[in-house]
Write a protein that holds these residues in place. Structure first.
Motif, PDB file in Angstrom:
ATOM      1  N   ARG A   1       0.582  -1.546  -0.304  1.00  8.42           N
ATOM      2  CA  ARG A   1      -0.189  -0.057  -0.086  1.00  8.42           C
ATOM      3  C   ARG A   1       0.744   1.864   0.092  1.00  8.42           C
ATOM      4  NH1 ARG A   1      -2.912  -1.076   4.220  1.00  8.42           N
ATOM      5  NH2 ARG A   1      -4.506  -2.458   3.029  1.00  8.42           N
TER       6      ARG A   1
ATOM      7  N   TRP B   1       2.764   1.573  -3.538  1.00  6.66           N
ATOM      8  CA  TRP B   1       1.810   2.464  -4.790  1.00  6.66           C
ATOM      9  C   TRP B   1       1.685   3.211  -4.264  1.00  6.66           C
ATOM     10  CZ3 TRP B   1      -2.315  -2.299  -3.988  1.00  6.66           C
ATOM     11  CH2 TRP B   1      -1.749  -3.727  -4.185  1.00  6.66           C
ATOM     12  N   LYS B   2       1.442   4.091  -3.586  1.00  6.58           N
ATOM     13  CA  LYS B   2       0.917   5.447  -2.807  1.00  6.58           C
ATOM     14  C   LYS B   2       2.325   6.112  -3.606  1.00  6.58           C
ATOM     15  CE  LYS B   2      -0.539   4.852   1.001  1.00  6.58           C
ATOM     16  NZ  LYS B   2      -1.520   5.525   2.351  1.00  6.58           N
TER      17      LYS B   2
ATOM     18  N   TYR C   1       2.488   6.400  -7.520  1.00 11.75           N
ATOM     19  CA  TYR C   1       2.002   7.846  -7.678  1.00 11.75           C
ATOM     20  C   TYR C   1       1.693   8.663  -7.599  1.00 11.75           C
ATOM     21  CZ  TYR C   1       0.567   3.315 -10.463  1.00 11.75           C
ATOM     22  OH  TYR C   1       0.671   2.367 -11.623  1.00 11.75           O
TER      23      TYR C   1
ATOM     24  N   LYS D   1      -2.483   8.746 -12.865  1.00 13.13           N
ATOM     25  CA  LYS D   1      -3.527   8.693 -11.896  1.00 13.13           C
ATOM     26  C   LYS D   1      -4.496   7.721 -11.218  1.00 13.13           C
ATOM     27  CE  LYS D   1      -0.356  12.228  -9.725  1.00 13.13           C
ATOM     28  NZ  LYS D   1      -0.195  13.340  -9.286  1.00 13.13           N
TER      29      LYS D   1
ATOM     30  N   VAL E   1      -5.364   4.632  -9.389  1.00 10.44           N
ATOM     31  CA  VAL E   1      -6.159   4.816  -8.394  1.00 10.44           C
ATOM     32  C   VAL E   1      -7.900   4.283  -8.753  1.00 10.44           C
ATOM     33  CG1 VAL E   1      -8.306   6.306  -7.457  1.00 10.44           C
ATOM     34  CG2 VAL E   1      -6.323   7.353  -8.127  1.00 10.44           C
TER      35      VAL E   1
ATOM     36  N   LEU F   1      -7.066   0.281  -7.711  1.00  9.65           N
ATOM     37  CA  LEU F   1      -6.241   0.513  -6.118  1.00  9.65           C
ATOM     38  C   LEU F   1      -7.165   0.264  -5.263  1.00  9.65           C
ATOM     39  CD1 LEU F   1      -2.894   2.946  -6.067  1.00  9.65           C
ATOM     40  CD2 LEU F   1      -3.144  -0.292  -6.427  1.00  9.65           C
ATOM     41  N   ARG F   2      -8.142   1.561  -5.462  1.00  6.44           N
ATOM     42  CA  ARG F   2     -10.036   1.350  -5.287  1.00  6.44           C
ATOM     43  C   ARG F   2     -10.456  -0.344  -5.281  1.00  6.44           C
ATOM     44  NH1 ARG F   2     -12.399   6.598  -7.563  1.00  6.44           N
ATOM     45  NH2 ARG F   2     -11.791   4.926  -8.802  1.00  6.44           N
TER      46      ARG F   2
ATOM     47  N   SER G   1      -9.694   3.376   0.112  1.00  6.17           N
ATOM     48  CA  SER G   1     -10.147   4.284  -0.861  1.00  6.17           C
ATOM     49  C   SER G   1      -9.956   5.864  -1.266  1.00  6.17           C
ATOM     50  CB  SER G   1     -11.394   3.634  -1.586  1.00  6.17           C
ATOM     51  OG  SER G   1     -11.953   2.758  -2.347  1.00  6.17           O
TER      52      SER G   1
ATOM     53  N   GLU H   1      -7.561   7.300   0.922  1.00  4.56           N
ATOM     54  CA  GLU H   1      -5.921   7.462   0.510  1.00  4.56           C
ATOM     55  C   GLU H   1      -5.606   7.303  -0.738  1.00  4.56           C
ATOM     56  OE1 GLU H   1      -3.553   4.887   3.173  1.00  4.56           O
ATOM     57  OE2 GLU H   1      -5.161   4.352   4.700  1.00  4.56           O
ATOM     58  N   TYR H   2      -6.420   6.620  -1.462  1.00  2.26           N
ATOM     59  CA  TYR H   2      -5.639   6.518  -3.159  1.00  2.26           C
ATOM     60  C   TYR H   2      -6.819   7.709  -3.613  1.00  2.26           C
ATOM     61  CZ  TYR H   2      -4.475   1.934  -2.145  1.00  2.26           C
ATOM     62  OH  TYR H   2      -4.211   0.747  -1.258  1.00  2.26           O
TER      63      TYR H   2
END
Length: 297
Positions: A258, A261-262, A265, A273, A277, A280-281, A288, A290-291
């Motif tokens: 996690r 990944w953040k 991107y 992005k 996103v 990742l969601r 979600s 956070e993304y």
């Protein structure tokens, strides 16, 4: 580092250096049970360290600076005579080419870890027979970690190691302790091995390779190309998730990746992005929000 990448890109049954493969940091936490058995816990720590780090697990040519780095944390929950009930946290990292960054590739807490331990007992292990839950469990994770590690350097490079882990599961079916059988739980060693040896999940293995070798490893010199490959690899993961959402190993990946990944991107175009996103969601719905923050940066 170049030698490391070339080595694993050509993963093959090479008969070469006999060198230990692991450099694992081991800890034993007995704060939940207290007592006066600290000497025994220290002996356990030394035994587990020796079991991982001083045993030769493969015939692959691994130099000392290329050893697998990670941690093994045993948290004792209960002790009754020589029987210990604990949690076992295995975490593994691997270096990223052209950088000082080590990417997390496996992070798992096994809560079905009950074993007999007597101070200074020999750590006997056999690949063809169940000898003890302690050594069989540790050996399972040694081979499993090797499989994941080699998978990130070559497509299906961890095949032989996952088969070794599966063999340990098979010979442990007679064990009184839980964690080895399909009906014990849908989240245990049996399913970890099954996910990596079942051809239905070959796309997940491909994700491991393309995300790390074709994505992360090229980002130091070709950042945009690397990020694009990572997004493509995440798309593979989403495809498996949509087809088999209950796949055990896929559920472990977000907690491992996690933060990475953040960070990946934080940079990139808005279109990149948005695409990332969206994926990742789906993979990690409970995070979600956070993304979504990535779209505001």
């Amino acid at each position: 580092m170049k030698r490391l990448v070339l080595l694993f890109a050509l993963v093959a049954p090479l008969l070469a250096l006999n060198a230990q493969e692991f450099n694992m940091t081991v800890s034993v936490n007995s704060s939940k049970v207290g007592g006066t058995d600290q000497r025994a816990y220290e002996a356990l720590k030394e035994s587990v360290t020796d079991f991982f780090n001083n045993r030769v697990w493969t015939n692959a040519p691994i130099a000392p600076e290329e050893r697998l780095v990670g941690s093994v944390a045993i948290v004792v929950k209960e002790k009754n005579s020589n029987t210990i009930t604990a949690e076992l946290n295995i975490a593994l990292r691997r270096p990223v080419y052209g950088s000082s960054y080590n990417t997390p590739i496996f992070n798992y807490i096994d809560q079905d870890f009950t074993f007999e331990y007597v101070e200074s007992q020999p750590m006997d292990f056999s690949e063809t027979a169940f000898t003890s839950n302690l050594t069989s469990t540790l050996a399972f994770y040694a081979y499993y970690c090797l499989g994941i590690y080699f998978d990130t350097f070559a497509l299906n490079g961890g095949d032989n190691f996952f088969k070794e882990a599966e063999q340990i599961v098979n010979v442990s079916q007679s064990a009184a302790e839980s964690g080895w059988k399909a009906f014990d739980s849908n989240k245990n060693r049996y399913w970890l091995a099954e996910n990596m040896t079942n051809s239905s999940y070959k796309l997940m293995r491909q994700y491991m390779y393309e995300y790390h070798r074709l994505g992360l490893d090229v980002m130091s010199t070709r950042t945009e190309e690397g990020r694009e490959k990572i997004t493509e690899a995440l798309g593979m993961l989403r495809q498996i998730y949509n087809e088999k959402p209950s796949t055990f190993f896929i559920g472990l990946i977000p907690d491992t990746k996690r933060d990475e990944w953040k960070n990946i991107y934080t940079e990139g175009t808005q279109q990149e992005k948005m695409q990332a996103v969206s994926i990742l969601r789906e993979l990690d719905p409970s995070h979600s929000d956070e993304y979504e923050q990535l779209l505001k940066k």
